[in-house]
Design an enzyme around this catalytic site. Structure first.
Site, PDB file in Angstrom:
ATOM      1  N   ASP A  57       0.820  -1.214   0.000  1.00  0.00           N
ATOM      2  CA  ASP A  57       0.000   0.000   0.000  1.00  0.00           C
ATOM      3  C   ASP A  57       0.855   1.266   0.000  1.00  0.00           C
ATOM      4  O   ASP A  57       2.033   1.228   0.319  1.00  0.00           O
ATOM      5  CB  ASP A  57      -0.876   0.021   1.271  1.00  0.00           C
ATOM      6  CG  ASP A  57      -2.173  -0.724   1.058  1.00  0.00           C
ATOM      7  OD1 ASP A  57      -2.516  -1.051  -0.089  1.00  0.00           O
ATOM      8  OD2 ASP A  57      -2.848  -0.992   2.075  1.00  0.00           O
ATOM      9  N   TYR A 106       6.309  -9.848   7.726  1.00  0.00           N
ATOM     10  CA  TYR A 106       6.086  -8.408   7.873  1.00  0.00           C
ATOM     11  C   TYR A 106       6.491  -7.962   9.272  1.00  0.00           C
ATOM     12  O   TYR A 106       6.447  -8.752  10.228  1.00  0.00           O
ATOM     13  CB  TYR A 106       4.608  -8.054   7.685  1.00  0.00           C
ATOM     14  CG  TYR A 106       4.134  -8.024   6.265  1.00  0.00           C
ATOM     15  CD1 TYR A 106       4.257  -6.860   5.503  1.00  0.00           C
ATOM     16  CD2 TYR A 106       3.558  -9.138   5.677  1.00  0.00           C
ATOM     17  CE1 TYR A 106       3.799  -6.824   4.190  1.00  0.00           C
ATOM     18  CE2 TYR A 106       3.112  -9.111   4.358  1.00  0.00           C
ATOM     19  CZ  TYR A 106       3.235  -7.936   3.627  1.00  0.00           C
ATOM     20  OH  TYR A 106       2.795  -7.893   2.334  1.00  0.00           O
TER      21      TYR A 106
END
Lengths: 254, 254
Positions: free
Chosen positions: A52, A110
Site C-alpha cells: 500500500d 512483515y
C-alpha cells in the site's frame, strides 16, 4: 532471454505502493523506467506483493525477463545509479525462465513498528506509527499467539477484500520492545488486504482494554471485520522478507 | 515575564538550518510561528547554535521570553500539536530571565554518521552520508585523538568563517562502528563554521590514504584549510547535546 530476480529495499513514503497506477507514482513504474534507461528495453517487472501507499520494504522480491548480456553486478550497480535514493537494489541473481515473484511466493514476513511515546520523534516521522498509550508488549505477545495457525481471516481483512478464499496460515507472531519502539513481527503463507495492519490494530485494542485479551479466536470465528480493531496506518509497516520453495530457487550465482 | 528553555529535536532535511532567513524556511521561523499560534504572542527564540541546511538535532536548546501563564507541560504538548512532524519539543523548563541559549552555552556534542556500504539503504537517505570505501574505524579513532585538546582550528574552518579567534578546545573525539554505520562523536567548547564536517572529512582522507595518519598536528599548525579533507555533506550531521555551566542552569522544575 534471461530471467533476473532482484531484491529491493524501499522507503515507501513517496510512493503509492508497489503497483503501477495511472494517476500516482508507484515503485514498479520507477523501477521499470530505470531498467529502460539502463538497458534500452521496456519490461514488465513482477513484484512479490502489492504494498500500500506509504508501506516500506526491506527485502521485496521482483523478477523480469530481458534480452540482454548484462551481468547481475551490472543490474545492481546500474539500476542503483538510475534509481532515486529511496529505492535500492540489494541483490540480483539469474533464475529459471518460469520463476514468477508473485505466483511462486510461499510466504512472507512483515514487521510493524510503533513508537510508543507521548512525545513525537522527528526521525520516526515516516517510518513508525506513534501511539502514546503505554503498550504491554508481553501481554500482546501472548495474545498474538491466537493468530498463529490456519484460520479463516475474513474478520482481519479490509471490507474491500475481494478474495473468495480467506483462509491463511500464520507461521509465527511475536511482539517485542526495543526502548520506545514496540515491534510486531508476523510471518505466514499469505496475507489478505490490510490483514497485518488489522491484526496489529486488534492487538492495540486489546492493549487499551477495548477488546478482551482472549477474544481473538471468537473474532476470527465471527468472520466479522467490525469486531476487530482499527486498521493502523501504513508508515509503520515493513515487508521484511519473502520466501520461495527451495526447488524454485536460483539457477546459478554469478 | 517568563524565560522558557526548551529542548528540541528536528530532522533538518526540509529546513535551511536553524536561523530564520528571508528566502528559505528555517526551524526558528516554524517554531516562532507555532508559539504565536499557541500563545498569541510574537517572540524571538534564541537558539544555541546555527545549524546548516540539512543538519539534524537530537537535543537543540532554545529559549524565549514570554508574558504568559502557560505551564511547561502546556508548552511541550501545545507546541508539539502545532509543529510539523519533523520538529519536536522534548522538554521545557523555566530558567532565570538572563539565561540565553547561545551566549551561555559552554559546550556541545556532535555526531556524524557514515553509512559505509557499496549499496545504498533507502532508510538512511536523509539521515546518513554514504561512503563505499571500507572504513578502518580503529585507525580513525586513533588519528582523531590529535584533534583533542586546545588548538587553533583555522585549518578546520570553512573559508567563509569570519571569526577572529579560531582557538577551540575539543574535549573528546571517538569513532566507532555499528554494523554498516560508522559513527563519529565529538564534543568541545565551541565549533567553527563547518568544523565538524571538515574534521570528519579529514579523517576520511586519512582512511583513503590521501592524508597520512599522523598529519593532523601539522595540518592544524599550518592554519591552511586546503591541507584538510573535503567538507562532508550535511545529512550525516547531528547536534547531539548542548552543555551549560551548572550555575546558569534551571531555576525550578514544574
Amino acid at each position: 532471454m534471461t530471467n533476473f530476480r532482484i531484491i529491493l529495499a524501499y522507503n515507501g513514503t513517496a510512493y503509492h505502493g508497489w503497483q503501477r497506477q495511472n494517476n500516482a507514482l508507484a515503485v514498479q513504474q520507477v523501477l521499470e523506467e530505470a531498467i529502460l534507461s539502463l538497458t534500452g528495453q521496456t519490461v514488465t517487472v513482477n513484484g512479490c506483493s502489492r504494498t500500500d501507499a506509504g508501506v516500506h520494504a526491506r527485502r521485496f522480491c521482483a523478477s523480469f525477463l530481458i534480452e540482454s548480456t548484462i551481468t547481475c553486478r551490472g543490474i545492481v550497480f546500474g539500476l542503483n545509479s538510475k534509481l532515486p535514493d529511496d529505492i535500492s537494489v540489494l541483490e540480483c541473481e539469474k533464475v529459471p525462465l518460469d520463476f514468477h515473484a508473485r505466483y511462486m511466493c510461499s510466504g512472507k514476513e512483515y514487521e510493524y513498528i510503533i513508537h510508543n511515546s507521548e512525545i513525537k520523534n522527528p526521525f520516526y516521522k515516516d517510518t513508525a506509527y506513534r501511539s502514546w498509550f503505554p503498550i504491554d508488549e508481553k501481554k500482546l505477545d501472548k495474545a498474538a499467539q491466537d493468530f498463529v495457525g490456519t484460520h479463516d481471516f475474513k474478520a482481519m481483512c479490509s471490507t474491500d477484500c475481494t478474495k473468495e478464499n480467506t483462509v491463511r496460515t500464520i507461521f509465527s507472531f511475536h511482539v517485542r520492545r526495543e526502548g520506545e519502539l514496540v515491534i510486531f513481527t508476523v510471518s505466514g503463507d499469505g496475507f489478505l488486504y490490510n490483514m497485518v495492519r488489522i491484526m496489529v490494530g486488534t492487538l492495540i485494542f486489546i492493549n487499551e482494554g477495548k477488546i478482551g485479551e482472549t477474544q481473538i479466536p471468537d473474532i476470527l470465528a465471527s468472520k466479522d471485520r467490525t469486531r476487530g480493531g482499527k486498521t493502523v496506518p501504513p508508515q509503520g509497516l515493513y515487508l521484511n522478507e519473502v520466501y520461495y520453495d527451495k526447488d524454485k530457487g536460483s539457477e546459478q550465482g554469478e
